[in-house]
Design an enzyme around this catalytic site. Structure first.
Site, mmCIF file in Angstrom:
data_model
loop_
_atom_site.group_PDB
_atom_site.id
_atom_site.type_symbol
_atom_site.label_atom_id
_atom_site.label_comp_id
_atom_site.label_asym_id
_atom_site.label_seq_id
_atom_site.Cartn_x
_atom_site.Cartn_y
_atom_site.Cartn_z
ATOM 1 N N ARG A 70 2.825 8.573 -4.032
ATOM 2 C CA ARG A 70 2.526 8.516 -2.591
ATOM 3 C C ARG A 70 2.912 9.806 -1.882
ATOM 4 O O ARG A 70 2.243 10.233 -0.944
ATOM 5 C CB ARG A 70 3.238 7.329 -1.947
ATOM 6 N N GLY B 87 -3.388 -4.379 1.066
ATOM 7 C CA GLY B 87 -3.692 -5.242 2.213
ATOM 8 C C GLY B 87 -4.627 -4.537 3.186
ATOM 9 O O GLY B 87 -5.550 -5.147 3.736
ATOM 10 N N GLY C 122 -3.212 -2.142 -4.349
ATOM 11 C CA GLY C 122 -2.378 -3.227 -4.862
ATOM 12 C C GLY C 122 -2.395 -3.337 -6.374
ATOM 13 O O GLY C 122 -2.314 -2.345 -7.096
ATOM 14 N N LYS D 167 -4.170 -15.817 -5.348
ATOM 15 C CA LYS D 167 -4.478 -16.832 -4.340
ATOM 16 C C LYS D 167 -5.823 -16.654 -3.656
ATOM 17 O O LYS D 167 -6.174 -15.546 -3.272
ATOM 18 C CB LYS D 167 -3.408 -16.780 -3.249
HETATM 19 P P1 AMP Z 1 -2.762 -10.808 -5.824
HETATM 20 O O1 AMP Z 1 -1.526 -10.195 -5.268
HETATM 21 O O2 AMP Z 1 -3.246 -12.009 -5.132
HETATM 22 O O3 AMP Z 1 -3.856 -9.759 -6.058
HETATM 23 O O4 AMP Z 1 -2.346 -11.352 -7.262
HETATM 24 C C1 AMP Z 1 -1.964 -10.524 -8.308
HETATM 25 C C2 AMP Z 1 -1.208 -11.337 -9.304
HETATM 26 O O5 AMP Z 1 -2.003 -12.424 -9.711
HETATM 27 C C3 AMP Z 1 -0.868 -10.565 -10.563
HETATM 28 O O6 AMP Z 1 0.523 -10.388 -10.619
HETATM 29 C C4 AMP Z 1 -1.355 -11.462 -11.684
HETATM 30 O O7 AMP Z 1 -0.425 -11.611 -12.721
HETATM 31 C C5 AMP Z 1 -1.566 -12.792 -10.996
HETATM 32 N N1 AMP Z 1 -2.577 -13.616 -11.676
HETATM 33 C C6 AMP Z 1 -3.810 -13.274 -12.014
HETATM 34 N N2 AMP Z 1 -4.410 -14.257 -12.684
HETATM 35 C C7 AMP Z 1 -3.536 -15.258 -12.803
HETATM 36 C C8 AMP Z 1 -3.559 -16.555 -13.408
HETATM 37 N N3 AMP Z 1 -4.660 -16.975 -14.030
HETATM 38 N N4 AMP Z 1 -2.455 -17.321 -13.300
HETATM 39 C C9 AMP Z 1 -1.362 -16.879 -12.666
HETATM 40 N N5 AMP Z 1 -1.274 -15.667 -12.077
HETATM 41 C C10 AMP Z 1 -2.342 -14.874 -12.136
#
Ligand code: AMP
Length: 394
Positions: free
Chosen positions: A36, A376, A353, A200
């Site tokens: 960064r 974000g 991210g 999520k």
């Molecule tokens: P996000 O911050 O919503 O982009 O989520 C990223 C995180 O989602 C990463 O740390 C992944 O390990 C997790 N992730 C992706 N796929 C899965 C899954 N099938 N089950 C649990 N965690 C997951």
């Protein structure tokens, strides 16, 4: 309309107050990844090489609102000094008499980094008085911190407002973000494929809704897919889902008219670990098991969509890519996106991210058109198409 960049402003002898993103990972006072800081160098050099007095401000981590030594930006000043090959002064606060005196004593071409903005609660509250105190330090305002540009904080919004009438511009990092994300939102080359994954659905609902009207195809992976499986009446075992979002997933699928593609097979296991034993299932996930990645058939289907695309945006991993047994989906998609860039001349954007971390991990960051510096922020930009913090700049 194109925004003014720092290069359009005469900075010689002027105090340039610049918001940067030096929110680097720190362990026991040592900087791990200094990317960064390195990324901000072109804008920094542009100012100091032309004789500007550069006052840098940033946040670091999530201090509770008072001084906490472990969140001090002092190591960032030292590292910036090493990267620039010149002394970078450091102020023990970001506002106040001592800081103002240090600024007054600066000579042309010198750099001063202010202490962590978030040692003052007023920063995130966009407190007008705090913003004015920051603004007193500059004759010119520059924002080059895309990762916080979606938040109206004192350093990103109030200080810029307080400097109304003075030159206010973006730096080169934000210029690049606006070029790539802006084009994708307003005038994408088609087919436009969006790839969304991660943990999520709730984090990404608004962006899914927005992208439904803009993109030609949405490829869904990650745990997010299982909430959509529930919406289709499938069984998901112990997979991560958001049951309160099932109705919403149903309505998104109805609205999508086939634009949303979901995994046709899933890598499943009984545990999320490096020594997990995996199986592949098509359709329902058995009751005692969990889905952790997209399966090989899905990879092939998604690769075909990616190979035919001219604009690709990717946000969120396809599985738990941090663990080896569940890495294949994310890696294959990363490779396919890199290949679309070189083979089909597609514009490929990685939305910060975890997807940025994944593309770095696989050594492919140089092989895509743009890796966003804000997770974000890039999502919010895709939703809204603009940021108020940037709208107020010239
Ligand atoms: P996000 O911050 O919503 O982009 O989520 C990223 C995180 O989602 C990463 O740390 C992944 O390990 C997790 N992730 C992706 N796929 C899965 C899954 N099938 N089950 C649990 N965690 C997951």
């Amino acid at each position: 309309m194109a925004k003014k960049t720092v290069a359009d402003i005469d900075v010689k002898g002027k105090r340039v107050l610049m918001r940067v993103d030096f929110n680097v990972p720190l362990e026991a006072g040592r900087i791990g990844d200094d990317r960064r800081i390195a990324q901000a160098i072109p804008t920094i050099k542009n100012v100091i090489d032309r004789g500007g007095k550069l006052i840098l401000m940033s946040h670091l981590g999530r201090p509770k609102g008072g001084l906490e030594a472990k969140f001090s930006l002092k190591p960032a000043a030292d590292r910036l000094g090493e990267l620039l090959g010149k002394k970078v002064a450091f102020a023990n606060d970001c506002i106040g008499v001592e800081v103002e005196q240090a600024v007054t004593a600066m000579k042309d071409g010198e750099v001063l980094l202010l202490e962590n903005l978030r040692f003052h609660k007023e920063e995130e509250k966009n407190d007008p008085n705090f913003a004015k105190q920051l603004a007193r330090l500059g004759d010119i305002y520059v924002n080059d911190a895309f990762g916080t540009a979606h938040r109206e904080h004192a350093s990103t919004f109030g200080a810029a407002q307080a400097l109304q009438g003075k030159p206010r511009a973006i730096g080169f990092l934000i210029q690049k973000e606006l070029k790539f994300l802006g084009e994708a939102v307003s005038n994408p080359k088609r087919p436009f494929v969006a790839i969304l994954g991660g943990a999520k659905v709730s984090d990404k609902i608004s962006v899914i809704e927005q992208l439904l009207s803009k993109a030609d195809t949405l490829l869904i992976g990650g745990a997010m897919a299982y909430t959509f499986f529930l919406a289709q009446g499938k069984e998901v075992g112990k997979s991560l889902v958001e049951r309160d979002k099932v109705e919403l997933a149903k309505s998104l699928l109805a609205k999508a008219g086939g634009k949303i593609k979901l995994p046709v097979d899933t890598v499943i296991s009984d545990k999320m670990s490096d020594d997990a034993i995996t199986q592949i299932v098509e359709g329902n996930i058995p009751a005692h098991l969990e889905g952790f990645d997209i399966g090989p058939k899905t990879i092939e289907l998604y690769k075909a969509e990616i190979a035919g695309a001219k604009t690709i945006i990717w946000n969120g991993p396809m599985g738990v890519f941090e663990k080896k047994p569940f890495q294949a989906g994310t890696k294959a998609i990363a490779l396919a996106v890199a290949e679309a860039t070189s083979k089909s001349g597609a514009t490929t954007i990685i939305g910060g991210g975890d997807s940025a971390a994944a593309i770095e991990q696989f050594g492919l960051a140089e092989k895509v058109s743009h890796v966003s510096t804000g997770g974000g922020a890039s999502l919010e930009f895709l939703e809204n198409g603009h940021f108020s913090t940037l709208d107020i700049l010239d």
